[in-house]
Design an enzyme around this catalytic site. Structure first.
Site, PDB file in Angstrom:
ATOM      1  N   MET A 104       0.841  -1.195   0.000  1.00  0.00           N
ATOM      2  CA  MET A 104       0.000   0.000   0.000  1.00  0.00           C
ATOM      3  C   MET A 104       0.875   1.245   0.000  1.00  0.00           C
ATOM      4  O   MET A 104       2.083   1.161  -0.071  1.00  0.00           O
ATOM      5  CB  MET A 104      -0.943  -0.046   1.188  1.00  0.00           C
ATOM      6  CG  MET A 104      -2.007  -1.110   1.006  1.00  0.00           C
ATOM      7  SD  MET A 104      -3.051  -1.266   2.428  1.00  0.00           S
ATOM      8  CE  MET A 104      -2.025  -2.116   3.574  1.00  0.00           C
ATOM      9  N   ARG A 337       7.132  -5.120  14.374  1.00  0.00           N
ATOM     10  CA  ARG A 337       6.129  -6.151  14.062  1.00  0.00           C
ATOM     11  C   ARG A 337       6.813  -7.506  14.132  1.00  0.00           C
ATOM     12  O   ARG A 337       8.048  -7.586  14.091  1.00  0.00           O
ATOM     13  CB  ARG A 337       5.525  -5.927  12.673  1.00  0.00           C
ATOM     14  CG  ARG A 337       6.565  -5.944  11.580  1.00  0.00           C
ATOM     15  CD  ARG A 337       5.969  -5.577  10.237  1.00  0.00           C
ATOM     16  NE  ARG A 337       7.029  -5.388   9.270  1.00  0.00           N
ATOM     17  CZ  ARG A 337       6.914  -4.701   8.146  1.00  0.00           C
ATOM     18  NH1 ARG A 337       5.774  -4.125   7.834  1.00  0.00           N
ATOM     19  NH2 ARG A 337       7.913  -4.587   7.313  1.00  0.00           N
ATOM     20  N   HIS A 455      13.098  -4.549  -0.961  1.00  0.00           N
ATOM     21  CA  HIS A 455      11.795  -5.082  -1.358  1.00  0.00           C
ATOM     22  C   HIS A 455      11.939  -6.490  -1.919  1.00  0.00           C
ATOM     23  O   HIS A 455      11.217  -7.416  -1.538  1.00  0.00           O
ATOM     24  CB  HIS A 455      11.177  -4.148  -2.398  1.00  0.00           C
ATOM     25  CG  HIS A 455       9.864  -4.621  -2.912  1.00  0.00           C
ATOM     26  ND1 HIS A 455       9.748  -5.369  -4.059  1.00  0.00           N
ATOM     27  CD2 HIS A 455       8.620  -4.494  -2.411  1.00  0.00           C
ATOM     28  CE1 HIS A 455       8.473  -5.661  -4.242  1.00  0.00           C
ATOM     29  NE2 HIS A 455       7.763  -5.148  -3.270  1.00  0.00           N
ATOM     30  N   SER A 764     -16.569 -39.255   1.684  1.00  0.00           N
ATOM     31  CA  SER A 764     -15.383 -38.429   1.477  1.00  0.00           C
ATOM     32  C   SER A 764     -15.807 -37.298   0.555  1.00  0.00           C
ATOM     33  O   SER A 764     -16.338 -37.549  -0.531  1.00  0.00           O
ATOM     34  CB  SER A 764     -14.263 -39.255   0.849  1.00  0.00           C
ATOM     35  OG  SER A 764     -13.158 -38.415   0.610  1.00  0.00           O
TER      36      SER A 764
END
Ligand code: PEP
Ligand code: MG
Length: 874
Positions: A104, A337, A455, A764
């Protein structure tokens, strides 16, 4: 929904992830811990979901709460938005509950305008202020207005080229003043006459809206689909006071992990850049320094950093991934994080955290994503082939594994050639989030620029794709069709090989071999086995696959597709002979030739399984699948079989169906040709009885009848099977027990499951067909158009990969409930592809299935997913 939408960092904590996203909740938590956090506020995820549900932009209510938060933030900082004396500058960043690195948008330096830059510059340094302003204009133009960012980049490059500079740091104050001027002109031109906004509040509202908007950009949607993240959770937006790592040489910025994200080894691991802003490190434009060298450069800052990093790890009881900035000698944490990691690292960390007493075994299980285990099964180079290969370059080992393939230079080419069946390697100057599809298509990724936290490195590690980054020796040609390395030119389409564990680069195609699992794996998986209640079986149809699956922990075979046994060279002529038979006698004679093959396969599998159960399914596909369709092939087969071309051609045409998937297949074959079911039932029973006698294993065969839709048709086939089984028992003088059950893959069978269970001893769920028939999507063709569904936000995931719990799931649940009303001890399992998908496994646990069955390589994933389901649903 509450009507509080905006939370100061001082008002929240880590328990509020759903509302504030991971980043917002963690910033609040760190504030609570008294850590040096640039203060700010979070606009909640509810604004995001509301924005998409109602199509409303920021409502008056939300705007007034943002205004109040700004006033509080101004007080905290003793600075004011737009003030010339003491301007408040902020960043605006996304932050969903689940981290989606780089997917984002972000806006930095917001609050800057023509007047502020002068005053700010007078205080902090003009060059720095102008540089911050030009970055802001560039990001605002791109993120908020969606203007063509290449024009801005080119303008900057033009100035650098004209001055003969090779990096941004060489730009002088005068140059930057010129850049700002040009950027504002470009902005005016690109917007068709709207000047760059000077009012900081207008800048702020627009930026917040744009960052919310980036939740639904294409790369975010692709990332969510790849990672099973529902779009409905929305993102929050964090507005945070800016601190500057590019203020001077006593400033810097970096990213660090508390443990090595590739290996899991304990110890601080990361990189930083002096005199740089955050994006510079992640974007990989300059190659950063290892964090340990900060100890010499700024010992006090380093010690404080280490102390806080350790505290955070103990607090979150997990490896942390932290972003920090040093502004003029003062350390700030911008976020923390739980860090993304490779599968070997994930296991190492989980095992270590339990050993260190920080986590219980079950808590540790939850720290590892089941899908991540896939990486453990990834290839490495064949040792001999590698020894003969020549290393032609070396760069950073950014993501482990071995890859060999053809070189392509952009994401679109890589994806297109992957589609064509090639192994591809994506070579880029550096990657950016737009490259996500090409990265996913690639066996390996090679970049010229960027460090271990660039990145390319972060995303590749997340995907489990091999990546070598920061190869400065590699020169990509201007037209991006070739590169040179070690004096050799490599063109688009040429083979190269990468070793993501050593960083070595080879200009040849080196053979790769599958991975072996060892070490922590066994220990960790034993914890998973202790926690789960669902059994895990495998779908396999030969002894080798069964042996492999048993090694991976399979507890039985949930689906043996017997048709797969017919395709081998020595068998297919026999099944063809059976198909072209004109009379029952001819057919029986042909089947008699097939029995020994079937039986020996079953025996081999029973031996590998020891006493583990095996469900064998009777022949399922339409018979035309076994016949050739081209005249040429029909001719040669006819002569092989000693019949005329016309006769065989007529048979092929007779078997043609318009919708074979809805045609003469499954138990319908057994209704027309009971002798096929009889032969198969006999082969299964004889194999089981013989292995039982030879090995002493307690085998209880499970015979499964596919594609039932009605009780009566199923009962007809069940009777045939049982008669045969009883006959074989009598012939062999055996008292072996056996089960006869069915697949639930037709909606009608689910709707009438109580009736079906009266004649079937087990179910199944064949969710491949059940999905196909419930949606009315052909499982073979849907891939062609489902892409449009994802792009248009109609579907978030492929219903053939992840069970549609709302629709198909309802049929599964109903069938379980109804089935058990008429047969209390009905055994329930799933053998469609969904049996290896973690979110579908969670569903299977909740509806009370006894087992899931999946391909051998997904067995470990299923074991861990089943453990997660048991722990989380307790
Ligand atoms: C199913 O339909 O889910 C199944 C397992 O059978 P097949 O894929 O062989 O049709
Ligand atoms: Mg099926």
């Amino acid at each position: 929904m509450s009507n509080k939408y905006v939370y100061m960092f001082t008002e929240a904590d880590k328990s509020m992830k759903d509302l504030l996203g991971g980043k917002g909740a963690n910033l609040a938590e760190m504030t609570k811990l008294g850590l040096p956090i640039p203060q700010g506020f979070t606009v909640s995820t509810e604004v995001c979901t509301k924005y998409y549900e109602d199509g409303e932009t920021l409502t008056d209510e939300v705007v007034s709460q943002i205004d109040e938060a700004i006033i509080k933030l101004e007080k905290i900082n003793d600075k004011k938005l737009g003030d010339l004396e003491n301007p408040l500058l902020v960043s605006v960043r996304s932050g969903a509950k689940v981290s989606m690195p780089g997917m984002m948008d972000t806006v930095l330096n917001l609050g800057m305008n023509d007047a502020v830059v002068e005053e700010f510059g007078a205080k902090t340094g003009m060059r720095f202020a102008l540089d911050s302003y030009r970055r802001f204009i560039q990001m605002f133009a791109d993120v908020v207005k969606g203007l063509r960012k290449q024009r801005f980049e080119r303008a900057l490059d033009d100035i650098k080229e004209a001055k003969g500079y090779d990096n941004d740091l060489q730009l002088t104050e005068e140059d930057l003043r010129e850049v700002v001027k040009i950027f504002k002109e470009l902005y005016l031109d690109e917007t068709g006459g709207i000047p760059f906004p000077q009012d900081p509040r207008e800048q702020l509202y627009e930026a917040i809206k744009a960052v919310f908007g980036s939740w639904n950009n294409e790369r975010a949607i692709i990332y969510r689909r790849m990672n099973d993240i529902p779009g409905s959770i929305g993102t929050a937006v964090n507005v945070q006071t800016m601190v500057y790592g590019n203020l001077n040489d006593n400033s810097g910025t970096g990213v660090a992990f508390t443990r090595n994200p590739s290996t899991g080894e304990k110890g601080i691991y990361g990189e930083y850049l002096l005199n740089a802003q955050g994006e510079d490190v992640v974007a990989g434009i300059r190659t950063p320094q290892p964090i340990t060298t900060l100890q010499e450069a700024m010992p006090e800052v380093y010690n404080q950093f280490i102390e806080i990093a350790n505290r955070l790890e103990n607090h979150y009881k997990d490896m942390q991934d932290m972003e920090f900035t040093i502004e003029n000698g003062k350390l700030y944490f911008l976020q923390t994080r739980n860090g993304k990691r490779t599968a070997p690292a994930a296991l190492q960390i989980a095992v270590d955290l339990v050993d260190e007493g920080l986590l219980t075994e079950e808590e540790a299980l939850l720290k590892v994503e089941p899908k991540n285990l896939d990486q453990l099964l990834h290839p490495s180079f064949d040792k001999e082939a590698l020894a003969a290969a020549k290393i032609r370059g070396n760069a950073l080992p950014a993501s482990p594994g071995a890859a060999a393939g053809r070189v392509y230079f952009n994401a679109a080419d890589a994806a297109a050639h992957k589609e064509m069946g090639e192994r591809v390697i994506l070579v880029r100057l550096e990657t950016s989030p737009e490259d996500i599809e090409g990265m996913a298509a690639a066996q390996g990724i090679l970049t010229v620029r960027g460090g271990m936290t660039s990145h390319a490195a972060v995303v590749a590690r997340g995907m489990g794709t091999c990546c070598v980054s920061g190869c400065g020796d590699l020169k990509i040609a201007d037209d991006e069709k070739s590169f040179t390395l070690d004096g050799e030119t490599v063109n688009e389409g040429d083979y190269i090989s990468l070793d993501g564990s050593t960083g070595n680069i080879y200009l040849e195609d080196i053979k790769t071999v599958e991975a072996k699992i060892s070490g922590n794996f066994g220990k960790f998986m034993a914890w998973a086995d202790k926690a789960r209640t669902l059994k895990v079986r495998t779908n396999a149809d030969n002894p080798r696959d069964v042996a492999n699956a048993v090694k991976f922990g399979a507890e039985g075979v949930g689906l043996c597709r017997t048709e797969h046994m017919f395709f081998e060279e020595d068998r297919i002529p026999k099944i063809r002979k059976m198909i072209v038979s004109k009379t029952v006698e001819e057919r029986e004679a042909a089947l008699a030739e097939l029995i020994p093959f079937q039986k020996s396969d079953f025996k081999g599998m029973y031996v590998e399984l020891e006493e583990r159960p095996m469900t064998v399914r009777l022949l399922d596909p339409p018979l035309h699948e076994f016949l050739p369709h081209e005249d040429e092939d029909i001719k040669s087969l006819a002569s092989e079989m000693g019949i005329s071309f016309d006769e065989l051609k007529a048979t092929v045409e007779e078997l043609h169906e318009f919708n074979p998937m809805l045609g003469h297949r499954g138990l319908r074959l057994a209704i027309t040709y009971p002798e096929i079911a009889k032969m198969q039932a006999r082969a299964i029973m004889e194999a089981a009885i013989e292995v039982k006698a030879e090995k002493g294993f307690n085998i209880k065969p499970e015979i499964m009848i596919p594609l039932a839709g009605a009780q009566k048709e199923l009962a007809y086939v069940v009777d045939i099977v049982k008669e045969t089984c009883e006959l074989v028992k009598k012939e062999k003088g055996s008292d072996i027990e056996y089960l006869v059950g069915t697949m639930i893959e037709i909606p009608r069978a689910a709707l009438t499951a109580d009736k079906i269970a009266e004649v079937a001893q087990f179910f199944s769920f064949g969710t491949n067909d059940l999905t196909q028939m419930t949606f009315g999507f052909s499982r073979d063709d849907a891939g062609g158009f489902l892409g449009d569904y994802y792009k248009k936000g109609i579907f978030e995931s492929d219903p053939f990969a992840r069970l549609d719990q709302e629709g198909v799931g309802q049929l599964v649940r109903m069938a379980c409930e109804k089935g058990r009303t008429t047969r209390g001890d009905l055994k329930l399992g799933i053998c469609g592809e969904h049996g290896g998908d973690p979110s579908s496994i969670d569903f299977c646990h909740r509806v009370g299935l006894d087992y899931v069955s999946c391909s051998p390589f997904r067995v470990p994933i299923a074991r861990l997913a089943a453990a997660h389901a048991a722990i989380l649903n307790r």
